[in-house]
Write a protein that holds these residues in place. Sequence first.
Motif, PDB file in Angstrom:
ATOM      1  N   ALA A   1      44.981  37.653  43.928  1.00 55.85           N
ATOM      2  CA  ALA A   1      44.213  38.302  42.867  1.00 55.85           C
ATOM      3  C   ALA A   1      44.777  39.685  42.593  1.00 55.85           C
ATOM      4  O   ALA A   1      45.429  40.293  43.449  1.00 55.85           O
ATOM      5  N   CYS A   2      44.518  40.199  41.390  1.00 52.20           N
ATOM      6  CA  CYS A   2      45.013  41.534  41.063  1.00 52.20           C
ATOM      7  C   CYS A   2      44.367  42.563  41.984  1.00 52.20           C
ATOM      8  O   CYS A   2      43.292  42.342  42.551  1.00 52.20           O
ATOM      9  N   VAL A   3      45.025  43.695  42.122  1.00 54.11           N
ATOM     10  CA  VAL A   3      44.653  44.677  43.132  1.00 54.11           C
ATOM     11  C   VAL A   3      43.253  45.251  42.898  1.00 54.11           C
ATOM     12  O   VAL A   3      42.624  45.755  43.844  1.00 54.11           O
ATOM     13  N   LEU A   4      42.726  45.158  41.670  1.00 47.84           N
ATOM     14  CA  LEU A   4      41.399  45.704  41.403  1.00 47.84           C
ATOM     15  C   LEU A   4      40.306  44.990  42.193  1.00 47.84           C
ATOM     16  O   LEU A   4      39.187  45.493  42.303  1.00 47.84           O
ATOM     17  N   TRP A   5      40.601  43.820  42.764  1.00 44.75           N
ATOM     18  CA  TRP A   5      39.631  43.103  43.597  1.00 44.75           C
ATOM     19  C   TRP A   5      39.502  43.710  44.991  1.00 44.75           C
ATOM     20  O   TRP A   5      38.529  43.421  45.693  1.00 44.75           O
TER      21      TRP A   5
ATOM     22  N   LEU B   1      37.346  48.577  44.314  1.00 40.01           N
ATOM     23  CA  LEU B   1      35.972  48.317  43.885  1.00 40.01           C
ATOM     24  C   LEU B   1      35.058  49.487  44.242  1.00 40.01           C
ATOM     25  O   LEU B   1      34.179  49.866  43.465  1.00 40.01           O
ATOM     26  N   GLU B   2      35.273  50.062  45.418  1.00 44.69           N
ATOM     27  CA  GLU B   2      34.478  51.226  45.810  1.00 44.69           C
ATOM     28  C   GLU B   2      34.667  52.365  44.814  1.00 44.69           C
ATOM     29  O   GLU B   2      33.706  52.964  44.321  1.00 44.69           O
ATOM     30  N   ALA B   3      35.941  52.663  44.485  1.00 48.12           N
ATOM     31  CA  ALA B   3      36.220  53.756  43.561  1.00 48.12           C
ATOM     32  C   ALA B   3      35.713  53.451  42.156  1.00 48.12           C
ATOM     33  O   ALA B   3      35.327  54.358  41.419  1.00 48.12           O
ATOM     34  N   ALA B   4      35.690  52.183  41.770  1.00 43.64           N
ATOM     35  CA  ALA B   4      35.193  51.806  40.448  1.00 43.64           C
ATOM     36  C   ALA B   4      33.710  52.113  40.295  1.00 43.64           C
ATOM     37  O   ALA B   4      33.228  52.341  39.184  1.00 43.64           O
TER      38      ALA B   4
ATOM     39  N   ASN C   1      36.826  47.517  35.028  1.00 42.41           N
ATOM     40  CA  ASN C   1      38.032  48.168  34.505  1.00 42.41           C
ATOM     41  C   ASN C   1      39.159  47.179  34.221  1.00 42.41           C
ATOM     42  O   ASN C   1      40.340  47.465  34.454  1.00 42.41           O
ATOM     43  N   SER C   2      38.781  46.021  33.735  1.00 43.96           N
ATOM     44  CA  SER C   2      39.775  45.001  33.430  1.00 43.96           C
ATOM     45  C   SER C   2      39.244  44.120  32.320  1.00 43.96           C
ATOM     46  O   SER C   2      38.113  44.278  31.851  1.00 43.96           O
TER      47      SER C   2
END
Length: 330
Positions: free
Chosen positions: A26-30, A35-38, A92-93
């Motif tokens: 999966a893309c790194v945003l997972w 996720l914490e920073a999001a 953010n995607s």
Amino acid sequence: MRAEIFTPDGGQVPAAWDAFVRNRRACVLWEADLLEAAGWGDRRPLFAGLVRDAGEPVAAFCGRLGIRPVAQRFRPPGRAAVPGWFQVHLPNSFSPGRLYAPGLDAAGRRAATRAFERAVRRRLGARCLGIVHLDVEAPEFAHLDGPLRLRRATAPTAVLSNGWESTDAYFAGLPRGRRRRLSALHERIGADPDLVVETAVPAIDPVHASRLDQLTRMKHTSRPGGVVPLLPAYFDRLNRSPGASYFVHREKSSGRPVSFDLVLDVPGGWVTTVTGSDGGRDLYLDLYLREIEQMIATGVPAVELGPGMLQLKQSFGARAVPRHAVAVPF
């Protein structure tokens, strides 16, 4: 199957989470730290869920509880506004907030999805009116559709598949007028003595990236005052994450970024997501051309350009892939 619901910014991330999403490529945003920073600074509470079958992770979900504009303004500090719908979506995607183990068939995916939905209902209670699965493509209907579920078409996403041997071949395949304009723009931006063009670089100045992202999103909303910035700390973490890269225009004199696009590695190629520019429309268009040029040079199978401005993206050769939302009222 049982689902564990947690808040990524609360130190509750299951130990198996990152291993599962990485095994799915999966893309790194997972990943948990992104996720914490999001979730930092956002008005909408972010939740994630890991579904296990006989103790083994088989699915992962993430999304936010939506809130009403009035409640958003007047709610007590630190409390989620109510009521709202839980939107399953990767923050953010332009990507779905659903991941399944590769061996899970349609029945297994349906069971995992239902387990997650029940867990969200138990966790959020009266705060949640129901669940909306966003970014749904046709193959997912088999496990997301069902009785009392509402399906509605949403904006399609634009996907550009790589079928060229060179950038010259790409330009040659465009309609004559479009070919002349885009090739001239590509040459002009590349020769601009005041700009530096950076291709697929691993890092960007976090403060300037945060500013450019916020300015761009403010231009595309009717409520610019409600746009919550992505904090510089978010970009700082992205800068240290494999699988994320940037296409950037910088001022030569100051080194300051004036436009950028974030590109993420996924199994099918690339997806573009966070973008920002204060340098005008031409720089925005040139970012597409730089991505296409790099895609061809490195043999990336396809790049997903996301929803919105479909006609513009089709003029670059992208095709529209239909997407839907599936609502599950509680």
